[in-house]
Motif scaffolding. Structure first.
Motif, PDB file in Angstrom:
ATOM      1  N   TYR A  94       0.861  -1.185   0.000  1.00 51.00           N
ATOM      2  CA  TYR A  94       0.000   0.000   0.000  1.00 51.00           C
ATOM      3  C   TYR A  94       0.892   1.229   0.000  1.00 51.00           C
ATOM      4  CZ  TYR A  94      -4.145  -2.776   1.268  1.00 51.00           C
ATOM      5  OH  TYR A  94      -5.174  -3.675   1.274  1.00 51.00           O
ATOM      6  N   VAL A  95       0.441   2.284  -0.659  1.00 50.45           N
ATOM      7  CA  VAL A  95       1.216   3.520  -0.652  1.00 50.45           C
ATOM      8  C   VAL A  95       0.287   4.701  -0.878  1.00 50.45           C
ATOM      9  CG1 VAL A  95       1.722   3.427  -3.140  1.00 50.45           C
ATOM     10  CG2 VAL A  95       3.259   4.677  -1.607  1.00 50.45           C
ATOM     11  N   ILE A  96       0.592   5.818  -0.227  1.00 52.41           N
ATOM     12  CA  ILE A  96      -0.144   7.061  -0.427  1.00 52.41           C
ATOM     13  C   ILE A  96       0.675   7.957  -1.348  1.00 52.41           C
ATOM     14  CG2 ILE A  96      -0.951   9.194   0.661  1.00 52.41           C
ATOM     15  CD1 ILE A  96      -1.644   7.536   3.122  1.00 52.41           C
ATOM     16  N   VAL A  97       0.024   8.481  -2.376  1.00 57.65           N
ATOM     17  CA  VAL A  97       0.703   9.309  -3.366  1.00 57.65           C
ATOM     18  C   VAL A  97      -0.155  10.529  -3.666  1.00 57.65           C
ATOM     19  CG1 VAL A  97       1.530   9.394  -5.741  1.00 57.65           C
ATOM     20  CG2 VAL A  97       1.830   7.314  -4.419  1.00 57.65           C
ATOM     21  N   ASN A  98       0.503  11.658  -3.850  1.00 62.13           N
ATOM     22  CA  ASN A  98      -0.151  12.845  -4.397  1.00 62.13           C
ATOM     23  C   ASN A  98       0.314  12.979  -5.841  1.00 62.13           C
ATOM     24  OD1 ASN A  98      -0.993  15.371  -5.242  1.00 62.13           O
ATOM     25  ND2 ASN A  98      -0.570  16.362  -3.290  1.00 62.13           N
ATOM     26  N   PRO A  99      -0.511  12.613  -6.820  1.00 65.34           N
ATOM     27  CA  PRO A  99      -0.077  12.655  -8.217  1.00 65.34           C
ATOM     28  C   PRO A  99       0.293  14.048  -8.699  1.00 65.34           C
ATOM     29  CG  PRO A  99      -2.096  11.373  -7.983  1.00 65.34           C
ATOM     30  CD  PRO A  99      -1.883  12.101  -6.693  1.00 65.34           C
ATOM     31  N   ASN A 100      -0.123  15.073  -7.951  1.00 68.55           N
ATOM     32  CA  ASN A 100       0.137  16.447  -8.376  1.00 68.55           C
ATOM     33  C   ASN A 100       1.466  16.991  -7.870  1.00 68.55           C
ATOM     34  OD1 ASN A 100      -2.470  16.246  -9.338  1.00 68.55           O
ATOM     35  ND2 ASN A 100      -3.376  17.336  -7.614  1.00 68.55           N
ATOM     36  N   VAL A 101       2.140  16.223  -7.004  1.00 68.43           N
ATOM     37  CA  VAL A 101       3.354  16.732  -6.367  1.00 68.43           C
ATOM     38  C   VAL A 101       4.477  15.723  -6.532  1.00 68.43           C
ATOM     39  CG1 VAL A 101       4.425  17.463  -4.210  1.00 68.43           C
ATOM     40  CG2 VAL A 101       2.040  18.042  -4.667  1.00 68.43           C
ATOM     41  N   SER A 102       5.650  16.197  -6.956  1.00 71.95           N
ATOM     42  CA  SER A 102       6.816  15.327  -7.076  1.00 71.95           C
ATOM     43  C   SER A 102       7.341  14.988  -5.695  1.00 71.95           C
ATOM     44  CB  SER A 102       7.910  16.010  -7.899  1.00 71.95           C
ATOM     45  OG  SER A 102       7.496  16.206  -9.227  1.00 71.95           O
ATOM     46  N   SER A 103       7.669  13.722  -5.498  1.00 72.06           N
ATOM     47  CA  SER A 103       8.158  13.286  -4.195  1.00 72.06           C
ATOM     48  C   SER A 103       9.572  12.740  -4.259  1.00 72.06           C
ATOM     49  CB  SER A 103       7.238  12.197  -3.630  1.00 72.06           C
ATOM     50  OG  SER A 103       7.191  11.088  -4.509  1.00 72.06           O
ATOM     51  N   ARG A 104      10.147  12.715  -5.457  1.00 74.01           N
ATOM     52  CA  ARG A 104      11.482  12.156  -5.619  1.00 74.01           C
ATOM     53  C   ARG A 104      12.413  13.188  -6.250  1.00 74.01           C
ATOM     54  NH1 ARG A 104      11.073   6.616  -4.972  1.00 74.01           N
ATOM     55  NH2 ARG A 104       8.971   5.780  -5.193  1.00 74.01           N
ATOM     56  N   SER A 105      13.697  12.989  -6.052  1.00 75.20           N
ATOM     57  CA  SER A 105      14.665  13.930  -6.593  1.00 75.20           C
ATOM     58  C   SER A 105      14.770  13.822  -8.105  1.00 75.20           C
ATOM     59  CB  SER A 105      16.049  13.687  -5.966  1.00 75.20           C
ATOM     60  OG  SER A 105      16.483  12.365  -6.212  1.00 75.20           O
ATOM     61  N   THR A 106      14.503  12.642  -8.666  1.00 72.63           N
ATOM     62  CA  THR A 106      14.533  12.449 -10.115  1.00 72.63           C
ATOM     63  C   THR A 106      13.106  12.480 -10.630  1.00 72.63           C
ATOM     64  OG1 THR A 106      16.478  11.042  -9.860  1.00 72.63           O
ATOM     65  CG2 THR A 106      15.345  10.971 -11.980  1.00 72.63           C
ATOM     66  N   SER A 107      12.725  13.600 -11.233  1.00 75.49           N
ATOM     67  CA  SER A 107      11.322  13.831 -11.535  1.00 75.49           C
ATOM     68  C   SER A 107      10.763  12.812 -12.524  1.00 75.49           C
ATOM     69  CB  SER A 107      11.116  15.240 -12.098  1.00 75.49           C
ATOM     70  OG  SER A 107      11.863  15.428 -13.285  1.00 75.49           O
ATOM     71  N   TYR A 108      11.627  12.223 -13.376  1.00 77.09           N
ATOM     72  CA  TYR A 108      11.131  11.254 -14.344  1.00 77.09           C
ATOM     73  C   TYR A 108      10.382  10.130 -13.658  1.00 77.09           C
ATOM     74  CZ  TYR A 108      10.933   8.196 -18.364  1.00 77.09           C
ATOM     75  OH  TYR A 108      10.481   7.416 -19.386  1.00 77.09           O
ATOM     76  N   TYR A 109      10.861   9.709 -12.495  1.00 78.81           N
ATOM     77  CA  TYR A 109      10.265   8.581 -11.805  1.00 78.81           C
ATOM     78  C   TYR A 109       9.052   8.973 -10.968  1.00 78.81           C
ATOM     79  CZ  TYR A 109      14.586   6.286 -13.171  1.00 78.81           C
ATOM     80  OH  TYR A 109      15.626   5.776 -13.896  1.00 78.81           O
ATOM     81  N   ASP A 110       8.705  10.259 -10.980  1.00 81.39           N
ATOM     82  CA  ASP A 110       7.492  10.672 -10.285  1.00 81.39           C
ATOM     83  C   ASP A 110       6.251  10.301 -11.078  1.00 81.39           C
ATOM     84  OD1 ASP A 110       8.947  11.871  -8.258  1.00 81.39           O
ATOM     85  OD2 ASP A 110       9.108  13.745  -9.344  1.00 81.39           O
ATOM     86  N   THR A 111       6.449   9.952 -12.342  1.00 84.75           N
ATOM     87  CA  THR A 111       5.320   9.720 -13.232  1.00 84.75           C
ATOM     88  C   THR A 111       4.365   8.672 -12.677  1.00 84.75           C
ATOM     89  OG1 THR A 111       6.669  10.268 -15.151  1.00 84.75           O
ATOM     90  CG2 THR A 111       4.641   9.067 -15.558  1.00 84.75           C
ATOM     91  N   ILE A 112       3.138   9.086 -12.506  1.00 81.84           N
ATOM     92  CA  ILE A 112       2.044   8.163 -12.194  1.00 81.84           C
ATOM     93  C   ILE A 112       1.027   8.338 -13.312  1.00 81.84           C
ATOM     94  CG2 ILE A 112       0.178   7.603 -10.601  1.00 81.84           C
ATOM     95  CD1 ILE A 112       1.880   8.766  -8.377  1.00 81.84           C
TER      96      ILE A 112
END
Length: 343
Positions: A94-112
């Motif tokens: 399980y994981v909580i994610v805000n698709p509108n906000v980047s949570s990682r230093s490498t933005s490419y992998y923020d893609t949801i």
């Protein structure tokens, strides 16, 4: 409160990843905030890049990677409950994610992104052929090698997630395809199930001699997933203006000093062949492909699979607790096609 579990790499890999390098951490997730979604993982991917990228990570870190999941709670209007999504949230249930906000230093992998309309195909393909591995095969082969009908294509790691797709794309494009894999069983599978014109067990043949017989006029395109001496042998058999796409180097992934020249194993030099035959050699990773282009690959794959032109083989392991076993099994070459875990 929702209880979640995740795999944490607690100590750096030395050689092959070991079970004691990991721990499974259980923790409680907080209530959702505005724009957040709670994702329940359904399919989790195990891939070679998870091993090679470990060389750049600082422990402890959460094991990263792609997963297909279902939104079970939502405070985001764009992702209502029941939406199926692909994310880079890794080995967690399980994981909580805000698709509108980047949570990682490498933005490419923020893609949801929402799982494409698979038209009835298995949703697990979202981390396989109709996901990152498919993108790697499609663009790494077509963009770099630019194959033409009638040309000879060689693929190493041919029974893996990427190689098995590359070989089939080459057949669709009218090429002669030769694969190298790590067992006689895989060789037979490539020839009888996936339609390769010829396949060899690299552990039991002299690759140079095998190609001299199977492709006497030489090789036009080489898709490299393995590296090492095998690649040197193949490049020695290439024709004038041949093209090489280097998508992986799995033969060296378990080396402790992967990016340290002084510690890597040595292979026969290939510069004489590159020079004499004016070869084009290019390294490729899927991160070089703009996300807006992914849909082209997905559309073609769905059409090819549904028409029977392409098979999307999967090696499925069941159970969240078995992620480690699936990972090391994949690194050892146990998988036929894409290795994926059903949570």
């Amino acid at each position: 409160m929702v209880k979640a579990r995740k795999f944490v790499v607690k100590q750096a890999f030395k050689g092959k990843p070991k079970r004691e390098d990991y721990e499974i951490v259980e923790y409680e997730l907080p209530p959702l905030k505005d724009n957040e979604i709670l994702i329940k993982a359904e399919w989790i991917s195990v891939d070679p890049f998870q091993r090679v990228s470990a060389h750049t990570m600082v422990v402890p870190y959460d094991q990263f990677g792609y997963q297909v999941g279902a939104v079970v709670q939502s405070k985001n209007l764009k992702y209502p409950r029941g939406t199926k999504v692909v994310s880079f949230e890794g080995w967690c249930d399980y994981v909580i994610v805000n698709p509108n906000v980047s949570s990682r230093s490498t933005s490419y992998y923020d893609t949801i992104y929402k799982l494409p309309n698979l038209q009835g195909l298995p949703e697990s393909l979202g981390v396989g052929t109709i996901g990152m591995p498919g993108v790697s095969a499609y663009f790494g082969f077509l963009d770099v090698c630019k194959p033409k009908a009638g040309e000879t294509v060689v693929v190493t790691g041919a029974a893996g997630a990427v190689g098995s797709i590359v070989g089939q794309i080459a057949k669709i494009k009218g090429c002669k395809v030769i694969g190298f894999a790590g067992s006689d069983e895989k060789v037979k599978w490539l020839e009888t199930e996936l339609g390769f014109d010829k396949a060899f067990n690299y552990k039991t043949v002299d690759a140079n001699k095998a190609l001299k017989e199977a492709a006497p006029e030489g090789v036009d395109c080489y898709f490299d997933n393995v590296g090492g001496e095998l690649s040197s042998a193949i490049m020695s058999r290439m024709r004038m203006n041949g093209r090489v796409s280097i998508c992986g180097s799995i033969s060296a992934y378990n080396e402790n000093g992967l990016f340290d020249y002084s510690t890597l194993p040595k292979a026969t030099i290939v510069t004489p062949f590159v020079l004499a035959n004016q070869l084009t050699v290019k390294g490729f990773t899927y991160t070089s492909v703009e996300f807006s282009r992914w849909s082209k690959a997905f559309d073609d794959f769905i059409e090819w699979i549904k028409s029977g032109q392409l098979k999307a083989p999967e090696h499925i392991t069941e159970g969240f607790d078995n992620l480690y076993d699936a990972f090391v099994g994949m690194l050892a070459g146990e998988n036929f096609g894409k290795a994926v875990v059903k949570v």
